[in-house]
Design a protein around this motif. Structure first.
Motif, mmCIF file in Angstrom:
data_model
loop_
_atom_site.group_PDB
_atom_site.id
_atom_site.type_symbol
_atom_site.label_atom_id
_atom_site.label_comp_id
_atom_site.label_asym_id
_atom_site.label_seq_id
_atom_site.Cartn_x
_atom_site.Cartn_y
_atom_site.Cartn_z
ATOM 1 N N ARG A 1 30.536 46.240 38.837
ATOM 2 C CA ARG A 1 29.866 46.680 40.066
ATOM 3 C C ARG A 1 29.740 45.524 41.064
ATOM 4 O O ARG A 1 29.928 45.714 42.273
ATOM 5 N N ALA A 2 29.427 44.336 40.578
ATOM 6 C CA ALA A 2 29.315 43.179 41.470
ATOM 7 C C ALA A 2 30.668 42.838 42.094
ATOM 8 O O ALA A 2 30.752 42.515 43.284
ATOM 9 N N ALA A 3 31.743 42.926 41.292
ATOM 10 C CA ALA A 3 33.076 42.630 41.818
ATOM 11 C C ALA A 3 33.506 43.669 42.844
ATOM 12 O O ALA A 3 34.093 43.331 43.886
ATOM 13 N N LEU A 4 33.226 44.944 42.589
ATOM 14 C CA LEU A 4 33.567 45.993 43.546
ATOM 15 C C LEU A 4 32.801 45.813 44.857
ATOM 16 O O LEU A 4 33.350 46.019 45.947
ATOM 17 N N GLU A 5 31.561 45.414 44.755
ATOM 18 C CA GLU A 5 30.770 45.192 45.964
ATOM 19 C C GLU A 5 31.307 43.991 46.751
ATOM 20 O O GLU A 5 31.395 44.045 47.987
ATOM 21 N N ALA A 6 31.697 42.934 46.054
ATOM 22 C CA ALA A 6 32.219 41.733 46.729
ATOM 23 C C ALA A 6 33.568 42.000 47.380
ATOM 24 O O ALA A 6 33.907 41.366 48.384
ATOM 25 N N CYS A 7 34.323 42.946 46.813
ATOM 26 C CA CYS A 7 35.663 43.242 47.327
ATOM 27 C C CYS A 7 35.701 44.526 48.142
ATOM 28 O O CYS A 7 36.789 45.109 48.343
ATOM 29 N N ASP A 8 34.556 44.988 48.617
ATOM 30 C CA ASP A 8 34.467 46.181 49.473
ATOM 31 C C ASP A 8 35.064 47.422 48.820
ATOM 32 O O ASP A 8 35.693 48.255 49.484
ATOM 33 N N GLY A 9 34.897 47.531 47.505
ATOM 34 C CA GLY A 9 35.361 48.717 46.801
ATOM 35 C C GLY A 9 36.831 48.728 46.454
ATOM 36 O O GLY A 9 37.316 49.696 45.863
ATOM 37 N N ASP A 10 37.563 47.683 46.814
ATOM 38 C CA ASP A 10 38.994 47.618 46.497
ATOM 39 C C ASP A 10 39.143 47.304 45.009
ATOM 40 O O ASP A 10 38.875 46.186 44.566
ATOM 41 N N VAL A 11 39.583 48.268 44.238
ATOM 42 C CA VAL A 11 39.606 48.124 42.794
ATOM 43 C C VAL A 11 40.649 47.097 42.343
ATOM 44 O O VAL A 11 40.448 46.380 41.355
ATOM 45 N N ASP A 12 41.754 46.983 43.069
ATOM 46 C CA ASP A 12 42.789 46.020 42.680
ATOM 47 C C ASP A 12 42.308 44.589 42.886
ATOM 48 O O ASP A 12 42.501 43.720 42.021
ATOM 49 N N ARG A 13 41.672 44.333 44.025
ATOM 50 C CA ARG A 13 41.149 42.993 44.266
ATOM 51 C C ARG A 13 39.985 42.682 43.345
ATOM 52 O O ARG A 13 39.788 41.549 42.909
ATOM 53 N N ALA A 14 39.200 43.717 43.019
ATOM 54 C CA ALA A 14 38.097 43.519 42.078
ATOM 55 C C ALA A 14 38.619 43.156 40.697
ATOM 56 O O ALA A 14 38.068 42.286 40.016
ATOM 57 N N GLU A 15 39.717 43.804 40.286
ATOM 58 C CA GLU A 15 40.312 43.470 38.992
ATOM 59 C C GLU A 15 40.814 42.026 38.984
ATOM 60 O O GLU A 15 40.614 41.286 38.015
ATOM 61 N N GLN A 16 41.467 41.611 40.086
ATOM 62 C CA GLN A 16 41.948 40.235 40.176
ATOM 63 C C GLN A 16 40.782 39.252 40.113
ATOM 64 O O GLN A 16 40.850 38.227 39.426
ATOM 65 N N HIS A 17 39.713 39.588 40.810
ATOM 66 C CA HIS A 17 38.520 38.729 40.815
ATOM 67 C C HIS A 17 37.932 38.608 39.408
ATOM 68 O O HIS A 17 37.582 37.510 38.956
ATOM 69 N N LEU A 18 37.835 39.728 38.697
ATOM 70 C CA LEU A 18 37.268 39.714 37.346
ATOM 71 C C LEU A 18 38.140 38.917 36.378
ATOM 72 O O LEU A 18 37.631 38.180 35.528
ATOM 73 N N ARG A 19 39.443 39.064 36.509
ATOM 74 C CA ARG A 19 40.344 38.309 35.633
ATOM 75 C C ARG A 19 40.231 36.811 35.892
ATOM 76 O O ARG A 19 40.266 36.002 34.955
ATOM 77 N N GLN A 20 40.106 36.432 37.161
ATOM 78 C CA GLN A 20 39.966 35.015 37.487
ATOM 79 C C GLN A 20 38.644 34.461 36.975
ATOM 80 O O GLN A 20 38.577 33.323 36.497
ATOM 81 N N GLU A 21 37.583 35.252 37.078
ATOM 82 C CA GLU A 21 36.296 34.827 36.550
ATOM 83 C C GLU A 21 36.349 34.669 35.030
ATOM 84 O O GLU A 21 35.781 33.726 34.469
ATOM 85 N N ARG A 22 37.037 35.585 34.383
ATOM 86 C CA ARG A 22 37.177 35.474 32.925
ATOM 87 C C ARG A 22 37.961 34.213 32.565
ATOM 88 O O ARG A 22 37.578 33.479 31.640
ATOM 89 N N ALA A 23 39.040 33.945 33.300
ATOM 90 C CA ALA A 23 39.828 32.737 33.033
ATOM 91 C C ALA A 23 39.009 31.478 33.296
ATOM 92 O O ALA A 23 39.109 30.491 32.558
ATOM 93 N N ARG A 24 38.172 31.520 34.342
ATOM 94 C CA ARG A 24 37.337 30.361 34.651
ATOM 95 C C ARG A 24 36.329 30.107 33.547
ATOM 96 O O ARG A 24 36.106 28.962 33.134
ATOM 97 N N ARG A 25 35.728 31.176 33.028
ATOM 98 C CA ARG A 25 34.763 31.011 31.941
ATOM 99 C C ARG A 25 35.445 30.484 30.681
ATOM 100 O O ARG A 25 34.878 29.657 29.960
ATOM 101 N N GLU A 26 36.648 30.978 30.395
ATOM 102 C CA GLU A 26 37.364 30.493 29.224
ATOM 103 C C GLU A 26 37.731 29.024 29.376
ATOM 104 O O GLU A 26 37.660 28.251 28.411
ATOM 105 N N THR A 27 38.121 28.631 30.596
ATOM 106 C CA THR A 27 38.430 27.223 30.846
ATOM 107 C C THR A 27 37.193 26.363 30.691
ATOM 108 O O THR A 27 37.228 25.273 30.114
ATOM 109 N N ALA A 28 36.068 26.854 31.226
ATOM 110 C CA ALA A 28 34.814 26.110 31.106
ATOM 111 C C ALA A 28 34.379 25.987 29.650
ATOM 112 O O ALA A 28 33.845 24.958 29.229
#
Length: 223
Positions: free
Chosen positions: A33-60
């Motif tokens: 829900r937070a990703a969809l709100e940040a990306c104005d409801g664009d599900v594709d950009r929200a998915e990209q955002h979530l994947r990048q956040e997951r990769a960032r957490r794994e790197t951290a």
């Protein structure tokens, strides 16, 4: 009122479908829900955002951070570790019988030495031209800000990859160089560095080690 009710119902169903699509990929509902709100409801950009956040957490979790500065640092260190002795760098200059093969071999084998040589020439040029030093500082801050931005979402765009951030940073960097009047000095510096590197790569006779290194790089690229 009935039409408004139907529109609200359809919007709710669409939102539920988006959430379901993203949660099916293993993301929790709150993050979706937070990703969809940040990306104005664009599900594709929200998915990209979530994947990048997951990769960032794994790197951290592995001891890294955003990965941008660390990635650049690792790339520079991997090159510098290949520095050849300067005594070897400056011996056996012969006219080439096979210019292309010699240049490609030396550019691979002595790339760390070439990098150090170009950095040294750049530092000397900046000391001789204080305006160039000031402009270089502003340009470095521009690219440093692009690296430090990390995975912070850009409004209406979402998070950007490191390569995208650096590409965008070239626009204000080019404007700074053009406005400062240092473009000519930089072109002369690039000509000096390029001339030194190409002249050495062309005239330095190849050793067995340099030929082996070049063949190794070729096989690695094909693999």
């Amino acid at each position: 009122p009935a039409a408004e009710k139907d529109s609200t119902h359809m919007g709710a169903e669409l939102s539920t479908a988006r959430v379901s699509r993203l949660t099916a990929l293993g993301f929790d509902v709150a993050s979706v829900r937070a990703a969809l709100e940040a990306c104005d409801g664009d599900v594709d950009r929200a998915e990209q955002h979530l994947r990048q956040e997951r990769a960032r957490r794994e790197t951290a979790a592995r001891g890294g951070g955003d990965g941008g500065a660390e990635e650049i640092g690792r790339a520079v260190n991997s090159v510098l570790r290949e520095q050849r002795p300067w005594s070897e760098f400056g011996e056996r200059f012969l006219w080439p019988e096979h210019p292309r093969e010699r240049m490609l071999t030396n550019l691979v084998y002595y790339r760390a030495n070439y990098l150090i040589l170009c950095v040294a020439a750049t530092l000397v040029a900046m000391l001789l031209v204080p305006q160039l030093l000031f402009t270089a500082g502003l340009v470095a801050m521009t690219f440093g800000g692009a690296v430090a931005l990390g995975n912070t979402p850009v409004p209406h765009i979402g998070p950007l990859q490191l390569e995208q951030r650096l590409s965008l940073a070239t626009v204000p960097a080019a404007w700074l160089l053009n406005s400062s009047g240092c473009a000519g000095a930089l072109l002369r510096l690039a000509a000096v560095c390029g001339g030194m590197v190409l002249a050495h790569a062309l005239l330095r006779a190849r050793s067995l080690s340099s030929r082996w290194r070049y063949l190794h790089e070729q096989f690695k690229g094909q693999g």
